[in-house]
Scaffold this motif. Sequence first.
Motif, mmCIF file in Angstrom:
data_model
loop_
_atom_site.group_PDB
_atom_site.id
_atom_site.type_symbol
_atom_site.label_atom_id
_atom_site.label_comp_id
_atom_site.label_asym_id
_atom_site.label_seq_id
_atom_site.Cartn_x
_atom_site.Cartn_y
_atom_site.Cartn_z
ATOM 1 N N THR A 267 0.747 -1.320 -0.200
ATOM 2 C CA THR A 267 -0.071 0.037 -0.009
ATOM 3 C C THR A 267 0.786 1.260 0.026
ATOM 4 N N PRO A 268 0.472 2.242 -0.445
ATOM 5 C CA PRO A 268 1.016 3.406 -0.656
ATOM 6 C C PRO A 268 1.443 4.142 0.959
ATOM 7 N N LEU A 269 0.473 3.631 1.702
ATOM 8 C CA LEU A 269 0.651 4.178 3.158
ATOM 9 C C LEU A 269 1.700 3.330 4.229
ATOM 10 N N GLY A 270 2.138 2.121 3.289
ATOM 11 C CA GLY A 270 2.914 1.300 4.257
ATOM 12 C C GLY A 270 2.155 0.399 5.321
ATOM 13 N N GLY A 271 0.918 0.539 5.693
ATOM 14 C CA GLY A 271 0.319 -0.142 6.647
ATOM 15 C C GLY A 271 0.835 -0.764 7.595
ATOM 16 N N VAL A 272 0.014 -1.668 8.255
ATOM 17 C CA VAL A 272 0.529 -2.202 9.823
ATOM 18 C C VAL A 272 0.609 -3.571 9.601
ATOM 19 N N THR A 273 1.770 -4.061 9.556
ATOM 20 C CA THR A 273 1.921 -5.605 9.086
ATOM 21 C C THR A 273 1.534 -6.308 10.424
ATOM 22 N N GLY A 274 0.552 -7.309 9.938
ATOM 23 C CA GLY A 274 0.116 -8.099 10.936
ATOM 24 C C GLY A 274 -1.201 -7.773 11.482
ATOM 25 N N LEU A 275 -1.926 -6.649 11.040
ATOM 26 C CA LEU A 275 -2.989 -6.148 11.725
ATOM 27 C C LEU A 275 -4.279 -6.970 11.353
ATOM 28 N N VAL A 276 -4.412 -7.727 10.166
ATOM 29 C CA VAL A 276 -5.593 -8.440 9.885
ATOM 30 C C VAL A 276 -5.336 -9.815 10.942
ATOM 31 N N GLU A 277 -4.027 -10.377 11.020
ATOM 32 C CA GLU A 277 -3.915 -11.515 12.035
ATOM 33 C C GLU A 277 -4.349 -11.084 13.449
ATOM 34 N N ALA A 278 -3.993 -9.823 13.778
ATOM 35 C CA ALA A 278 -4.473 -9.442 15.058
ATOM 36 C C ALA A 278 -6.000 -9.284 15.399
ATOM 37 N N ALA A 279 -6.583 -8.994 14.431
ATOM 38 C CA ALA A 279 -8.053 -8.837 14.358
ATOM 39 C C ALA A 279 -8.580 -10.325 14.432
ATOM 40 N N ARG A 280 -8.166 -11.097 13.695
ATOM 41 C CA ARG A 280 -8.382 -12.505 13.666
ATOM 42 C C ARG A 280 -8.474 -13.310 15.018
ATOM 43 N N CYS A 281 -7.412 -12.873 15.730
ATOM 44 C CA CYS A 281 -7.002 -13.224 16.909
ATOM 45 C C CYS A 281 -8.112 -12.594 18.259
ATOM 46 N N GLY A 282 -8.823 -11.675 17.848
ATOM 47 C CA GLY A 282 -9.771 -11.037 18.485
ATOM 48 C C GLY A 282 -9.147 -10.138 19.693
ATOM 49 N N ASP A 283 -7.815 -9.838 19.436
ATOM 50 C CA ASP A 283 -7.462 -8.945 20.691
ATOM 51 C C ASP A 283 -7.817 -7.462 20.358
ATOM 52 N N VAL A 284 -8.053 -7.009 19.050
ATOM 53 C CA VAL A 284 -8.142 -6.032 18.560
ATOM 54 C C VAL A 284 -9.628 -6.006 17.499
ATOM 55 N N GLU A 285 -10.437 -4.901 17.683
ATOM 56 C CA GLU A 285 -11.657 -4.751 16.784
ATOM 57 C C GLU A 285 -11.181 -3.914 15.881
ATOM 58 N N ILE A 286 -11.385 -3.992 14.769
ATOM 59 C CA ILE A 286 -11.445 -2.950 13.424
ATOM 60 C C ILE A 286 -12.843 -2.367 13.233
ATOM 61 N N LEU A 287 -12.947 -1.246 13.304
ATOM 62 C CA LEU A 287 -14.327 -0.602 13.181
ATOM 63 C C LEU A 287 -14.236 0.571 12.016
ATOM 64 N N ASN A 288 -14.897 0.418 11.007
ATOM 65 C CA ASN A 288 -15.655 -0.699 10.403
ATOM 66 C C ASN A 288 -14.709 -1.734 10.175
ATOM 67 N N PRO A 289 -15.366 -2.932 9.905
ATOM 68 C CA PRO A 289 -14.372 -4.081 9.666
ATOM 69 C C PRO A 289 -13.868 -4.020 8.446
ATOM 70 N N LEU A 290 -12.876 -4.703 8.337
ATOM 71 C CA LEU A 290 -12.197 -5.025 7.168
ATOM 72 C C LEU A 290 -13.073 -5.450 5.926
ATOM 73 N N GLY A 291 -12.795 -4.859 4.843
ATOM 74 C CA GLY A 291 -13.545 -5.249 3.395
ATOM 75 C C GLY A 291 -15.151 -4.651 3.370
ATOM 76 N N THR A 292 -15.644 -3.735 4.390
ATOM 77 C CA THR A 292 -16.919 -3.323 4.111
ATOM 78 C C THR A 292 -17.159 -2.565 2.606
ATOM 79 N N GLY A 293 -15.959 -2.225 1.908
ATOM 80 C CA GLY A 293 -16.201 -1.332 0.751
ATOM 81 C C GLY A 293 -16.988 -2.552 -0.405
ATOM 82 N N LEU A 294 -17.003 -3.931 0.149
ATOM 83 C CA LEU A 294 -18.072 -4.629 -0.770
ATOM 84 C C LEU A 294 -19.131 -4.233 -0.843
ATOM 85 N N LEU A 295 -19.781 -3.718 0.347
ATOM 86 C CA LEU A 295 -21.222 -3.441 0.508
ATOM 87 C C LEU A 295 -21.588 -2.052 -0.370
ATOM 88 N N GLU A 296 -20.455 -1.502 -0.897
ATOM 89 C CA GLU A 296 -20.712 -0.342 -1.703
ATOM 90 C C GLU A 296 -20.744 -0.762 -3.138
#
Length: 751
Positions: A267-296
């Motif tokens: 990504t141009p921003l660099g991103g946060v490596t491992g953020l998806v895995e952290a969300a999958r483990c349930g220790d952090v919640e991402i709001l809105n959750p990842l992938g909500t662009g599909l609803l558009e």
Amino acid sequence: MTITHPQALAEELTALGPTGRRRAAASAATMFAADVSAPSPALDPVPVVLDAESWAELSAGLVQRVRLLDALYADLYGPRTVLDTEVAPAAELLADLAYLRPAVGIPARGAHHLFAVSTTVSRTAEGAWVVHEDAVDVPRGAGLTLELRRVLSRSAPSLYRSTEMRRLHPFFDTLRTSVHQRTRADGRAGRPVVLLDDAEEPLSAFDHSWLANLLGAPTVSVGDLRAGAGAVTLRLSGLASAPGEPVDAVLRLVPSPLLDPLDLGPTPLGGVTGLVEAARCGDVEILNPLGTGLLENPALRAALPDLCRQMLHEDLQLRPAPADVAPALWPSLDLSGGEELTGRPVTLSLLVMGTEDGFEVLPGGIARTADEGPEALKDVWVAVPDTSAVPDEEPTGRPAVEPASRRASVSAYPTMTRSVGSDLFWFGRYLERVDSTARLLRTVLDTSNDLDAEHSRSARTARTVLLRAVTEVTTTYPGFLDLDLRDGEAVRLEIESLLGDVGRPGSLAQSAAALAHTTRTLRDLISDDVWPVITRMRLQVRGGSVDPRPLEQWLTDIVDGCLTLSGAVADAMPRDLGWDLTEIGRKIERTMSLLALLRAALGHRRGRAAEERIANAVALITESGASYRRSFHAAVQPELLVELLLSDTTLPRSLAFQLDRLGQALDRLPETAPSPELRAPMSALRTRLAAWEPHELLRPLPGAPAGEDAPTALPAEIDAATESLRSFATALEDRFFRASESTSRWGVDDV
């Protein structure tokens, strides 16, 4: 269909008259630009008013729509049963790049997945509400809605007071409590952060930062977050060895695909490596959750009526807007030059957000005109029914005051990220840079005007030294060093470039633009009182238009703005780490500017008459003339002036004062042990300056040619002192700020 206002509102609109309505529009635009610190769109002070019945119908449809989108997200990123039906556009959804497969199966902590959805609606001439689009991946509008309400309530107060409407702040109070309750972990207060994109355009950045402010959560960028071992932590400004504060929820206002280069691609921003895995483990919640662009997805939007019947067993209340149906007309001010109210079609952007009790609609929004005329923003007011009274107390079942145990769990966020620390540091530096550059240019212009009237050799020498000092202090080379200073037109063009060329590093315009940008990144930390000051300063900078006022008056206004801004910050900013970093930035910049000025102006010996003129100018720039007269009762002499600027700890612009304040701030910085990389440069700088003796510094070097322009020891000593200061600033940034911000992106990097 004709939309009628409540009677009181109609009467107030009439009472304002054409002139009053136009004055309100101009006032609103000015205040909006002042708060946002960005060019203002056209603002229409005539609001869109929805009666209670219309609002009940609209809000019920919006809540149903978000319930449907939430159920669709849970299915598309869960069992995906909807893809097996004939109703869903499976091919279009599976081919959509917004469908992020790595996000499948990420759990939600609350009863629903979505946190916020902004929907654009309009009303047809027949009275039906229809939907134009949904913004789900990056919802918008909360901050702008509140700002628009604040601005219009101040620009047309009688109109605002005369209308009983639902207020906005109670909604955000409820939302803030809901967010912190949702993010609670292990019985402690939740730690939510709001993730922003540093490169956002000003209007969006303002909107998103305001939302963070309303939620009481700090704003962060991707470089402030670190993921590992299934958890997300903040990179703190402070101890290099600190593990960082755990983050329980990331309220992201950055598109999903830009967040994790490991699972979602570069990504141009660099991103946060491992953020998806952290969300999958349930220790952090991402709001809105990842992938909500599909609803558009447009095909999904068209299929929502059928999907609503299948998933919710209800008829969809808000249908897609037909392409051939124009929105209804609402009363508007003719911003093209007319004086009377007119009818213009508008669309409404409304925000639905998740609370503890489900989904609620913010009782207000942003209306935009939707015709071929110039676009204008309008506030949306939701009227209170005539038979209702605004309650003075909490509804039955909810206590007016929260229990102590619950209040204790919702605590203020005590930490500071590295990017915020860096922004505060550079805020201090840019504020000082604008101030010192304006003072320098103003004094040099005043002095040059006086010297131009003389025809003596000493006057020409002093004028040459001062003009070249401008170039050397601002580092805008080649500048005056490469000009024929007898050419008045060339000198004028160079001064105008220094004042108005925002693309020229070191110019006043570039420093002012950098100050405004850095201030915008601190929206949730800086007092609202600074925005009008920042805007006035920004408007002072010449961007190509001719200002009829004398340059000296214009520069005085800039200096006055810096004084006002300094006072506003001093009165409103907590005395914490952020204050110390801002102060350190200011003292570093002021010290560097003063050293550069002394080097350029007094580094060579000239005739007595020329030196008196130059020293007087330096005294004016450094605000030390009165102190000099009280201390020495003599004409300004270089040796005595340097002695004053070196040793007077009571003079706010002396070197002694800067080092004293730098040392105090350094002692307050968080350290587990003394930091040699910070202490050593400061110790070397103090030792060097303590050994300076003005008469020795300003004595011509052995072997130097006799007469004017004889070099002294001052330039070499100042170069060494400046290098120590740069080493200190570099060590400070390496220790307290993220590495990517060790170099300023906005101006000349003196570090």
